[in-house]
Design a protein around this motif. Structure first.
Motif, PDB file in Angstrom:
ATOM      1  N   SER A 117       9.500  10.304  -8.729  1.00  0.00           N
ATOM      2  CA  SER A 117       9.475  11.490  -8.042  1.00  0.00           C
ATOM      3  C   SER A 117       8.553  12.244  -8.608  1.00  0.00           C
ATOM      4  CB  SER A 117      10.888  12.004  -7.747  1.00  0.00           C
ATOM      5  OG  SER A 117      11.407  12.468  -8.822  1.00  0.00           O
ATOM      6  N   GLN A 118       8.274  12.283  -9.814  1.00  0.00           N
ATOM      7  CA  GLN A 118       7.409  13.310 -10.693  1.00  0.00           C
ATOM      8  C   GLN A 118       5.861  13.097 -10.291  1.00  0.00           C
ATOM      9  OE1 GLN A 118       9.000  10.709 -11.937  1.00  0.00           O
ATOM     10  NE2 GLN A 118       8.051  10.397 -14.085  1.00  0.00           N
ATOM     11  N   PHE A 119       5.640  12.196  -9.551  1.00  0.00           N
ATOM     12  CA  PHE A 119       4.340  11.827  -9.265  1.00  0.00           C
ATOM     13  C   PHE A 119       3.722  12.105  -7.790  1.00  0.00           C
ATOM     14  CE2 PHE A 119       5.387   8.959 -12.621  1.00  0.00           C
ATOM     15  CZ  PHE A 119       4.782   9.536 -13.874  1.00  0.00           C
ATOM     16  N   LYS A 120       2.514  12.273  -7.451  1.00  0.00           N
ATOM     17  CA  LYS A 120       2.058  12.225  -5.893  1.00  0.00           C
ATOM     18  C   LYS A 120       1.955  10.916  -5.396  1.00  0.00           C
ATOM     19  CE  LYS A 120      -1.052  15.193  -5.340  1.00  0.00           C
ATOM     20  NZ  LYS A 120      -2.637  15.862  -5.073  1.00  0.00           N
ATOM     21  N   MET A 121       2.860  10.525  -4.369  1.00  0.00           N
ATOM     22  CA  MET A 121       3.007   9.074  -4.161  1.00  0.00           C
ATOM     23  C   MET A 121       2.961   9.174  -2.755  1.00  0.00           C
ATOM     24  SD  MET A 121       6.123   6.705  -5.570  1.00  0.00           S
ATOM     25  CE  MET A 121       6.072   4.864  -4.917  1.00  0.00           C
ATOM     26  N   TYR A 122       1.803   8.487  -2.363  1.00  0.00           N
ATOM     27  CA  TYR A 122       1.516   8.055  -0.766  1.00  0.00           C
ATOM     28  C   TYR A 122       2.156   7.015  -0.036  1.00  0.00           C
ATOM     29  CZ  TYR A 122      -1.573  12.092  -1.045  1.00  0.00           C
ATOM     30  OH  TYR A 122      -2.277  13.447  -1.232  1.00  0.00           O
ATOM     31  N   PHE A 123       3.107   7.031   0.784  1.00  0.00           N
ATOM     32  CA  PHE A 123       3.324   5.603   1.392  1.00  0.00           C
ATOM     33  C   PHE A 123       2.680   5.298   2.659  1.00  0.00           C
ATOM     34  CE2 PHE A 123       7.686   3.617   3.176  1.00  0.00           C
ATOM     35  CZ  PHE A 123       7.446   2.503   2.495  1.00  0.00           C
ATOM     36  N   ILE A 124       2.058   4.151   2.486  1.00  0.00           N
ATOM     37  CA  ILE A 124       0.980   3.813   3.684  1.00  0.00           C
ATOM     38  C   ILE A 124       1.379   2.533   4.354  1.00  0.00           C
ATOM     39  CG2 ILE A 124      -1.434   3.279   4.068  1.00  0.00           C
ATOM     40  CD1 ILE A 124      -1.220   5.973   3.007  1.00  0.00           C
ATOM     41  N   GLY A 125       1.647   2.309   5.628  1.00  0.00           N
ATOM     42  CA  GLY A 125       2.129   1.333   6.425  1.00  0.00           C
ATOM     43  C   GLY A 125       0.744   0.440   6.911  1.00  0.00           C
ATOM     44  N   VAL A 126       0.763  -0.670   6.455  1.00  0.00           N
ATOM     45  CA  VAL A 126      -0.249  -1.682   7.054  1.00  0.00           C
ATOM     46  C   VAL A 126       0.111  -2.555   7.942  1.00  0.00           C
ATOM     47  CG1 VAL A 126      -2.202  -3.400   6.145  1.00  0.00           C
ATOM     48  CG2 VAL A 126      -1.300  -1.433   4.579  1.00  0.00           C
ATOM     49  N   MET A 127      -0.538  -2.250   9.262  1.00  0.00           N
ATOM     50  CA  MET A 127       0.086  -2.754  10.467  1.00  0.00           C
ATOM     51  C   MET A 127      -0.966  -4.047  10.918  1.00  0.00           C
ATOM     52  SD  MET A 127       2.650  -0.937  10.890  1.00  0.00           S
ATOM     53  CE  MET A 127       3.208   0.713  10.306  1.00  0.00           C
ATOM     54  N   CYS A 128      -0.313  -5.033  11.600  1.00  0.00           N
ATOM     55  CA  CYS A 128      -1.042  -5.983  11.977  1.00  0.00           C
ATOM     56  C   CYS A 128      -0.184  -6.856  12.920  1.00  0.00           C
ATOM     57  CB  CYS A 128      -1.557  -7.100  10.938  1.00  0.00           C
ATOM     58  SG  CYS A 128      -3.003  -8.317  11.689  1.00  0.00           S
ATOM     59  N   PRO A 129      -0.569  -7.321  14.368  1.00  0.00           N
ATOM     60  CA  PRO A 129       0.154  -7.846  15.417  1.00  0.00           C
ATOM     61  C   PRO A 129       0.519  -9.202  14.748  1.00  0.00           C
ATOM     62  CG  PRO A 129      -1.800  -6.872  16.414  1.00  0.00           C
ATOM     63  CD  PRO A 129      -2.094  -6.617  14.802  1.00  0.00           C
ATOM     64  N   LEU A 130       1.539  -9.817  15.123  1.00  0.00           N
ATOM     65  CA  LEU A 130       2.145 -10.781  14.503  1.00  0.00           C
ATOM     66  C   LEU A 130       1.303 -12.015  14.734  1.00  0.00           C
ATOM     67  CD1 LEU A 130       4.589 -12.506  13.447  1.00  0.00           C
ATOM     68  CD2 LEU A 130       5.447 -12.716  15.598  1.00  0.00           C
ATOM     69  N   VAL A 165      -2.404   2.341   9.063  1.00  0.00           N
ATOM     70  CA  VAL A 165      -3.588   1.652   9.457  1.00  0.00           C
ATOM     71  C   VAL A 165      -3.352   0.375  10.101  1.00  0.00           C
ATOM     72  CG1 VAL A 165      -4.834   2.788   7.821  1.00  0.00           C
ATOM     73  CG2 VAL A 165      -3.915   0.721   7.038  1.00  0.00           C
ATOM     74  N   ASP A 166      -4.375  -0.137  10.686  1.00  0.00           N
ATOM     75  CA  ASP A 166      -3.880  -1.407  11.526  1.00  0.00           C
ATOM     76  C   ASP A 166      -5.411  -2.322  11.119  1.00  0.00           C
ATOM     77  OD1 ASP A 166      -3.870  -3.226  13.384  1.00  0.00           O
ATOM     78  OD2 ASP A 166      -2.947  -2.121  14.941  1.00  0.00           O
ATOM     79  N   THR A 167      -4.963  -3.488  10.731  1.00  0.00           N
ATOM     80  CA  THR A 167      -6.210  -4.213  10.264  1.00  0.00           C
ATOM     81  C   THR A 167      -6.663  -5.159  11.188  1.00  0.00           C
ATOM     82  OG1 THR A 167      -4.611  -5.886   9.336  1.00  0.00           O
ATOM     83  CG2 THR A 167      -5.183  -4.217   7.951  1.00  0.00           C
ATOM     84  N   SER A 168      -6.095  -5.093  12.419  1.00  0.00           N
ATOM     85  CA  SER A 168      -6.348  -6.035  13.628  1.00  0.00           C
ATOM     86  C   SER A 168      -7.646  -5.030  14.254  1.00  0.00           C
ATOM     87  CB  SER A 168      -5.498  -6.099  14.750  1.00  0.00           C
ATOM     88  OG  SER A 168      -5.043  -4.975  15.250  1.00  0.00           O
TER      89      SER A 168
END
Length: 206
Positions: A117-130, A165-168
């Motif tokens: 928690s002491q760090f600047k931490m970004y949580f990024i969802g990487v999406m792609c259709p099944l 972000v969406d890699t498709s």
């Protein structure tokens, strides 16, 4: 700064992580869960005879037939926490980190978020259709077949993200540029704060 990429197997996290290292001017270390898993012998993971205490593949079924799901045992949870403690040590030393993970356990991620928690931490969802995940899984030849389907419905189910972000729809390079632009315009990531119930006084950003 820590950028945590979360998504199912074959969604493109590793490719994005490599591109992020190139698009940022600052140095970022790549510390993926796959790299840490590679330190564990095959007998103690996956389909190995001694895998259950760490992490193992189990056969299951859904409406489409058989699929493989990842089961993480008590030593596996301890190992993952240790991985993030290592990440925290490197961040404490002044290194930016990009983490590539498959976060299936929300309670474990809460512990991780609190530890870092002491760090600047970004949580990024990487999406792609099944259907694209399954095609990549077959083409690559180094994935457990049907594992992407086993993760697709659960890997994002518990979370809100700072950015998705969406890699498709975009290349790994374009996804990396999207993340870089977001980070530069949003110096105060919020997603992991919300996940672990910390307020600004608890989540002191360095």
């Amino acid at each position: 700064m820590i950028i945590l990429l979360n998504g199912a197997s074959s969604c493109g996290k590793s490719s994005i992580a490599k591109e992020l290292q190139l698009v940022f001017d600052d140095l970022f270390l790549g510390m993926s869960v796959d790299k840490f898993m590679s330190m564990v012998p095959s007998t103690h993971q996956g389909l190995g005879a001694k895998a259950a205490p760490m992490w193992s593949w189990k056969k299951g079924f859904d409406d489409y037939g058989e699929l493989m799901t990842l089961q993480v045992g008590p030593r596996g949870n301890s190992y993952i926490l240790g991985m993030y403690e290592c990440i925290g040590i490197m961040a404490e030393r002044g290194f930016n980190i990009i983490v590539d993970d498959v976060c299936l356990d929300a309670e474990l991620l809460k512990q991780i978020a609190a530890k870092l928690s002491q760090f600047k931490m970004y949580f990024i969802g990487v999406m792609c259709p099944l259907h694209i995940l399954e095609k990549r899984e077959r083409v690559r030849g180094n994935r457990v077949i049907t594992s992407a389907r086993g993760q697709h419905d659960s890997v994002h189910r518990f979370y809100e993200y700072d950015l998705m972000v969406d890699t498709s729809e975009a290349s790994a390079r374009d996804c990396a540029l999207q993340i870089k632009t977001f980070v530069e315009k949003n110096p105060g990531p919020q997603a992991l704060k919300r996940l672990c119930g910390l307020d600004d006084s608890d989540f002191k950003i360095k």
